[in-house]
Structure formats: structure tokens, C-alpha cells
Design a protein around this motif. Structure first.
Motif, short mmCIF file in Angstrom:
data_model
loop_
_atom_site.label_atom_id
_atom_site.label_comp_id
_atom_site.label_asym_id
_atom_site.label_seq_id
_atom_site.Cartn_x
_atom_site.Cartn_y
_atom_site.Cartn_z
N LEU A 174 0.78 -1.29 -0.05
CA LEU A 174 0.01 0.15 -0.02
C LEU A 174 0.69 1.12 0.12
O LEU A 174 0.60 2.32 -0.66
CB LEU A 174 -0.82 0.01 1.25
N LEU A 175 1.87 1.43 0.84
CA LEU A 175 2.79 2.55 1.02
C LEU A 175 3.34 2.58 -0.53
O LEU A 175 3.57 3.96 -1.11
CB LEU A 175 3.61 2.31 2.13
N ASP A 303 -21.77 1.13 12.12
CA ASP A 303 -20.90 2.55 12.44
C ASP A 303 -19.95 2.75 12.01
O ASP A 303 -19.17 3.72 12.20
CB ASP A 303 -21.22 2.86 13.73
N VAL A 304 -19.02 1.45 11.69
CA VAL A 304 -17.61 1.49 11.57
C VAL A 304 -17.41 1.69 10.01
O VAL A 304 -17.81 0.88 9.23
CB VAL A 304 -16.88 0.24 12.18
N ALA A 305 -16.62 2.74 9.63
CA ALA A 305 -16.24 2.77 8.23
C ALA A 305 -15.20 1.98 7.64
O ALA A 305 -14.11 1.69 8.45
CB ALA A 305 -16.02 4.38 8.09
N ILE A 306 -15.48 1.26 6.75
CA ILE A 306 -14.57 0.17 6.03
C ILE A 306 -14.37 0.50 4.71
O ILE A 306 -15.26 0.95 3.93
CB ILE A 306 -15.27 -1.02 6.09
N PHE A 307 -13.17 0.58 4.39
CA PHE A 307 -12.53 1.11 3.09
C PHE A 307 -12.09 -0.18 2.31
O PHE A 307 -10.97 -0.79 2.46
CB PHE A 307 -11.45 2.06 3.14
N PRO A 308 -12.96 -0.70 1.25
CA PRO A 308 -12.32 -2.07 0.79
C PRO A 308 -11.51 -1.51 -0.56
O PRO A 308 -11.54 -0.62 -1.32
CB PRO A 308 -13.56 -2.55 -0.06
N ILE A 309 -10.13 -2.14 -0.51
CA ILE A 309 -9.16 -1.71 -1.58
C ILE A 309 -8.49 -2.90 -2.08
O ILE A 309 -8.49 -4.01 -1.62
CB ILE A 309 -8.16 -0.77 -0.93
N SER A 310 -7.63 -2.84 -3.20
CA SER A 310 -6.64 -3.76 -3.55
C SER A 310 -5.35 -3.03 -3.93
O SER A 310 -5.27 -2.13 -4.63
CB SER A 310 -7.27 -4.44 -4.68
N ALA A 311 -4.26 -3.10 -3.04
CA ALA A 311 -3.15 -2.37 -2.94
C ALA A 311 -2.50 -2.60 -4.26
O ALA A 311 -1.81 -2.00 -5.11
CB ALA A 311 -2.26 -2.63 -2.02
N VAL A 312 -2.75 -3.82 -4.79
CA VAL A 312 -2.21 -4.66 -6.12
C VAL A 312 -2.67 -4.01 -7.36
O VAL A 312 -1.83 -3.51 -8.14
CB VAL A 312 -2.04 -5.95 -6.20
#
Length: 426
Positions: A174-175, A303-312
């Protein structure tokens, strides 16, 4: 090599010695005392240099000894005081006194300075001891010893956001895709052994510093794995980006990982739970990730915000980065130490240290210790009879003679101060 913790020794400069001297001028046959005072020893001062990033330099130099003050001179001329010795450290360095465990200074901003060890004052020359009863004293002081300390330096990175999570959840990947940082990436645990920093652009002209930190495992708060090496760096971050492997490809449950990481943060430092967290569901390009994400949403709550991602594949990165920079801008800096929160001045009675302590050894020797008596001893010039007499009088005024008698000291008994021994005369 990234070095974030070292032990060092510092010694401030001793004061210069005072001088015994007299006026020696034509037509002044009975010149008075004219011995000058010694100069002050150099302080040891730590200064932040933003060009430094690690404590690597301290691997090669661990002892820092400042210059002593110049000795006093004839004609009542004082010796020169020495300029402070500057020791440069990177931003984010905490300086801890090993003897007490207290944080002496917390240096975070470029150019910030802190006096860590103070130099000793110069000894007084005989011109300062002249009285009507003794107009030509043979007394001069040695310089006061400078402070010496053993210190631990800890570097805690200054990052706006810190990536937390188990090993191999994709933090380094991700970085690497959101910044120009080039962390090591491989398909085995603990690929990242040292923290990596990168400047991240959010896409709307704003930027922040992100830290990729070594992965946590259960028991990290007590030092298991890279526990303490990792956790100290997260203390300064404003926002935590909690990366979770939502694919479950290694057989771990995403929700259990989420609970375990938060438990480790809480047990290391309860105040870390005050940091806002962004939950990142990574590896959404892999099979079963969507099913695991639906179950995870049910377990953590709506209530919890979740960010679905794919770093690849770089899927979902823009919403995450914008949310991160928004959260950073709305979150104040957290004080590193509890006492930083309360700026009130509180006057507290503190018991003064005993001027001396006397102990009788098994061989019958009486050992005298204590900061006040040891400093007086070091500042006495025993080559001068008048100085020795002054030292004896001061000891009597402090009550040392009476204390020795009360402990059973008799004529001929040995009295020890530091490594020197004397004979007690009643």
C-alpha cells in the motif's frame, strides 16, 4: 541501517580552577590577593536536525565529553567559560535518564534544543576570600564537576498516519503504490524489519506522511516479535490505518485479526485507543474476499467505516486517501506524555537530599557519601593548607564530626570520601 534506540554517556565540562596569586607590581610591595576565578564548564546540549533520520551516528560515538572551563589567571582575570557542546539528533527523539527512567526531553521540531547536562561553575580564586581578618588568603577552589549521565535515546517517527496490522496484510505494498517510498516487499512474514516513511498525495492537492511499520503479532505489547520496536513509533501518529487481509488466504479470521491488533495497542498504551482508525479491507481482488467483507461488516457494526481496496490493482485507493487526510486535518496532535496535557504550575514540597550519609563498613572504615559533601570535596584544593582548614570547618558545620562520634569513631579510625582515605582525629 535504521537505528531507533541507543544508550550513550554524556559528561558536561568541569569548571575551571580558581587561582592563588598576588599583585606583583613595582612600587606595590604588599600587593593584595589577585587570583581570578575559573570559567564555567560547557553544557551538553541536544539539538534537533531535520536532516537526520536515524540514530545511526550514535552507533559509532557513544561518549560525549564537553570541555572544562579555563582556569583563573593572575591580576584577578577570570578564565573563559566554554561554549556548549551540541549533539544533533533527528526529529522525534526522546531522551531518557537511565538512572531514573524519566524522560529528560522530547525533541520534535527542527532547531529545538534542550540542556541535558549542565557544566560546573568555575572555582573562586583567592581574591574572593579576602576578609579584614585574613587579607591575604591562601584559599582557592577547584572547579565544580560537570553533570554526567547515562542516557537512552529513543527515536519515535513523526508520521501523520501509521499503517498497523498483522504481517503480510499488504501494508508495504500500500505504501509503495501511494508514495515514492520503496519498502521491501516479499511473500513472507516480517519482510519489513524497520519503519518506512512516504509522502502521500491525496489527489486534491493535499499531502501527508504515512509510516509503514513492522507487523504486529499477538503478545507484541510485552515485546514478542518486533513488538516494542514497532509500538514506540506509533505513539506520535494522529491517525491509525488498520490494514486487514480480507481474503483470509492464510487461514486467519479477519475479525479475530481486528480484535487482536486493537488489544495489543490497548495493552501497550491505553491512549492509543484514542487515535481515530480507518479500517482498510485489503486484497479485495482475491476470491472469497467479498463474502468475508460482508461477514466482517456484520461483526464490527454499521457505524464503523470500512474502505475496501486492493493495493495490487490500486482499486479503492482515492476514497481511502481523501478520508485519511480529512481525518488527519481534523485530529489534533496527541501529547506524547501524560504530563504534557496539564500546564498548570503545581508547587509541591520535595524533601531535600541529605547533605551526607555515613556508613560503617565491616573493616571498621567510615564511608561518607552524598552529593553535597562529595562536591565540596572535589572543589577543595588539598595542596593549600588554608583550603584544607576551610574544608575541615565546613565538615564540622555540616555536623559530620558529631555524626562520626555518635557512630563510635575514635582517634585513628579511617574515614573514606570517594576513593580517598583520612584519619579521624577527635
Amino acid at each position: 541501517m535504521f537505528v531507533d534506540k541507543v544508550d550513550i554517556y554524556v559528561k558536561a565540562g568541569d569548571g575551571g580552577n580558581g587561582l592563588v596569586a598576588y599583585r606583583r607590581e613595582k612600587y606595590v610591595p604588599n600587593g593584595g590577593p589577585a587570583g581570578g576565578d575559573g570559567g564555567r564548564g560547557a553544557d551538553v546540549v541536544f539539538e534537533v536536525d531535520e536532516g537526520l533520520r536515524t540514530l545511526m551516528d550514535f552507533r559509532y560515538q557513544r561518549h560525549f565529553k564537553a570541555h572544562r572551563g579555563e582556569n583563573g589567571m593572575p591580576k584577578s582575570m577570570h578564565g573563559k567559560s566554554r561554549q556548549a557542546m551540541l549533539v544533533r539528533v533527528p526529529p522525534g527523539t526522546s531522551i531518557i535518564d537511565k538512572a531514573t527512567g524519566e524522560v529528560t526531553a522530547d525533541l520534535t521540531e527542527h532547531g529545538q534544543r534542550a540542556i541535558i547536562a549542565r557544566g560546573g561553575r568555575g572555582g573562586r580564586g583567592n581574591a574572593r576570600f579576602a576578609t579584614p581578618a585574613n587579607p591575604a588568603p591562601e584559599i582557592a577552589e577547584n572547579g565544580e564537576p560537570g553533570q554526567e549521565k547515562e542516557l537512552t535515546l529513543e527515536l519515535k517517527l513523526l508520521a501523520d498516519a501509521g499503517l498497523v496490522g498483522f504481517p503480510s496484510v499488504g501494508k508495504s505494498t500500500l505504501l509503495s503504490v501511494v508514495s515514492a517510498a520503496k519498502p521491501k516487499i516479499a511473500d513472507y512474514h516480517f519482510t519489513t524489519l524497520v519503519p518506512n516513511l512516504g509522502v502521500v498525495e491525496s489527489g486534491d492537492g493535499r499531502s501527508f506522511v504515512m509510516a509503514d511499520l513492522p507487523g504486529l503479532i499477538e503478545g507484541a505489547h510485552s515485546g514478542v516479535g518486533l513488538g516494542h520496536q514497532f509500538l514506540r513509533h506509533i505513539e506520535r501518529t494522529r491517525v491509525l490505518i488498520h490494514v486487514i487481509d480480507m481474503s483470509g488466504i492464510e487461514g486467519r479470521d479477519p475479525y479475530e485479526d481486528y480484535l487482536t491488533i486493537n488489544a495489543e495497542l490497548e495493552q501497550y498504551n491505553l491512549r492509543l485507543m484514542e487515535r481515530p482508525q480507518l479500517i482498510v479491507a485489503n486484497k479485495m481482488d482475491l476470491p472469497d474476499a467479498e463474502e468475508h467483507l460482508e461477514l466482517f461488516r456484520e461483526q464490527v457494526g454499521e457505524d464503523v467505516a470500512i474502505f475496501p481496496i486492493s493495493a495490487v490493482t490500486k482499486q479503492g485507493l482515492e476514497p481511502l486517501l481523501r478520508a485519511a487526510v480529512d481525518k488527519i486535518e481534523s485530529t489534533p496532535e496527541f501529547p506524547l506524555h501524560e504530563e504534557d496535557q496539564d500546564q498548570r504550575v503545581v508547587y509541591k514540597y520535595t524533601k531535600k537530599d541529605e547533605p551526607f550519609i555515613i556508613e560503617k563498613e565491616d573493616d571498621g572504615t567510615f564511608t561518607i557519601t552524598g552529593h553535597e559533601i562529595e562536591t565540596l570535596f572535589k572543589m577543595t584544593n588539598f595542596d593549600r593548607h588554608d583550603s584544607v582548614q576551610r574544608f575541615s570547618k565546613k565538615m564540622r558545620r555540616m555536623g559530620i564530626d558529631d555524626a562520626l562520634r555518635n557512630l563510635g569513631a575514635e582517634d585513628g579510625d579511617t574515614v573514606r570520601i570517594l576513593e580517598y582515605e583520612f584519619e579521624f582525629i577527635d
